[in-house]
Design a protein around this motif. Sequence first.
Motif, mmCIF file in Angstrom:
data_model
loop_
_atom_site.group_PDB
_atom_site.id
_atom_site.type_symbol
_atom_site.label_atom_id
_atom_site.label_comp_id
_atom_site.label_asym_id
_atom_site.label_seq_id
_atom_site.Cartn_x
_atom_site.Cartn_y
_atom_site.Cartn_z
ATOM 1 N N ALA A 215 74.943 -43.688 16.680
ATOM 2 C CA ALA A 215 74.390 -43.273 17.977
ATOM 3 C C ALA A 215 74.720 -41.813 18.255
ATOM 4 N N ARG A 216 75.902 -41.378 17.897
ATOM 5 C CA ARG A 216 76.268 -39.965 18.113
ATOM 6 C C ARG A 216 75.407 -39.045 17.246
ATOM 7 N N ARG A 217 75.119 -39.495 16.016
ATOM 8 C CA ARG A 217 74.241 -38.685 15.157
ATOM 9 C C ARG A 217 72.834 -38.615 15.728
ATOM 10 N N ILE A 218 72.354 -39.736 16.236
ATOM 11 C CA ILE A 218 71.009 -39.749 16.826
ATOM 12 C C ILE A 218 70.952 -38.849 18.054
ATOM 13 N N GLU A 219 72.011 -38.859 18.860
ATOM 14 C CA GLU A 219 72.036 -37.997 20.045
ATOM 15 C C GLU A 219 71.873 -36.530 19.649
ATOM 16 N N LYS A 220 72.498 -36.137 18.569
ATOM 17 C CA LYS A 220 72.323 -34.765 18.085
ATOM 18 C C LYS A 220 70.891 -34.531 17.611
ATOM 19 N N ARG A 221 70.310 -35.555 16.966
ATOM 20 C CA ARG A 221 68.940 -35.411 16.483
ATOM 21 C C ARG A 221 67.940 -35.307 17.618
ATOM 22 N N VAL A 222 68.232 -35.940 18.757
ATOM 23 C CA VAL A 222 67.352 -35.828 19.929
ATOM 24 C C VAL A 222 67.174 -34.365 20.297
ATOM 25 N N ARG A 223 68.258 -33.625 20.295
ATOM 26 C CA ARG A 223 68.198 -32.206 20.641
ATOM 27 C C ARG A 223 67.430 -31.422 19.567
ATOM 28 N N VAL A 224 67.600 -31.805 18.302
ATOM 29 C CA VAL A 224 66.885 -31.130 17.219
ATOM 30 C C VAL A 224 65.386 -31.390 17.329
ATOM 31 N N VAL A 225 65.004 -32.624 17.604
ATOM 32 C CA VAL A 225 63.585 -32.964 17.763
ATOM 33 C C VAL A 225 62.970 -32.146 18.890
ATOM 34 N N ALA A 226 63.687 -32.035 20.006
ATOM 35 C CA ALA A 226 63.186 -31.246 21.139
ATOM 36 C C ALA A 226 63.112 -29.764 20.785
ATOM 37 N N ARG A 227 64.139 -29.266 20.129
ATOM 38 C CA ARG A 227 64.186 -27.841 19.787
ATOM 39 C C ARG A 227 63.108 -27.448 18.798
ATOM 40 N N ASP A 228 62.895 -28.288 17.790
ATOM 41 C CA ASP A 228 61.941 -27.957 16.731
ATOM 42 C C ASP A 228 60.516 -28.424 17.022
ATOM 43 N N GLY A 229 60.318 -29.088 18.137
ATOM 44 C CA GLY A 229 58.967 -29.552 18.492
ATOM 45 C C GLY A 229 58.450 -30.673 17.604
ATOM 46 N N ASN A 230 59.361 -31.504 17.070
ATOM 47 C CA ASN A 230 58.947 -32.594 16.200
ATOM 48 C C ASN A 230 58.252 -33.735 16.955
ATOM 49 N N ASP A 231 58.232 -33.624 18.268
ATOM 50 C CA ASP A 231 57.510 -34.607 19.097
ATOM 51 C C ASP A 231 56.289 -33.987 19.767
ATOM 52 N N ALA A 232 55.848 -32.826 19.290
ATOM 53 C CA ALA A 232 54.767 -32.086 19.955
ATOM 54 C C ALA A 232 53.461 -32.867 19.984
ATOM 55 N N CYS A 233 53.240 -33.755 19.014
ATOM 56 C CA CYS A 233 51.980 -34.506 18.980
ATOM 57 C C CYS A 233 51.867 -35.522 20.107
#
Length: 236
Positions: A215-233
């Motif tokens: 869960a802690r790793r996923i929490e970090k990935r949430v920020r990466v997804v937002a930062r890199d626009g991996n959810d832009a679609c």
Amino acid sequence: MARVQAFFRSLLQGIFRWITRIVVAFVALSILWVVAYRFVTPPVTWLMARDVLAGQRVERAWVPMTVMSRNLPRAVIGAEDANFCTHHGFDFEAIRKAAMGNLEGAKLRGGSTISQQTAKNVFLWPERSWPRKALEAWFTGLIEIFWGKPRIMEMYLNIVEMGPGIYGMAAASDHYFGGRVDRLSAGEAAKLAAILPQPIKRSVTKPSRSVRRYARRIEKRVRVVARDGNDACLWD
């Protein structure tokens, strides 16, 4: 002899016509089913029906993705399918790595994308078999064509199993965090995503040490997804 040959020729032609009709009917009906769910909430899934028949109380609430915290789709992208916005239903690199890991005896996550999991959960039964995998591939292609990424993610977030009798992130948020699906923090969304794809074996409220770390790793990935626009679609 000629009559026998004519008989078998006629028989084969009849069988071929019936097979063709069955295939055409299946294709047409499956497309209509997928198109209908582009606009209509699925009334039930195989897993929900299984729980009801077993006497399990089912908790479910359909919520548009636009009402949910953006941390939720970002958490499941970070946990389940980092290339969700760029693939067309199948992440062949993830499939290759999973296959290699299986051959080597490593314990890796499967190569299924969120699109594949959605197709399986919405349209198919919980069984591991080649016929079901073939149908999963068929329906995955259809939802990629007729739904698009936002609807696929919305469907996934609303029908994914999140514990015994709990379906969808809204019901899970209510059950585990007191009903705040629109205000879940990155940490809370990560805790929900961390029990996937084994929501019966893993616990949100009493997580094991490995689930807490995950869960802690996923929490970090949430920020990466937002930062890199991996959810832009997912957003206009």
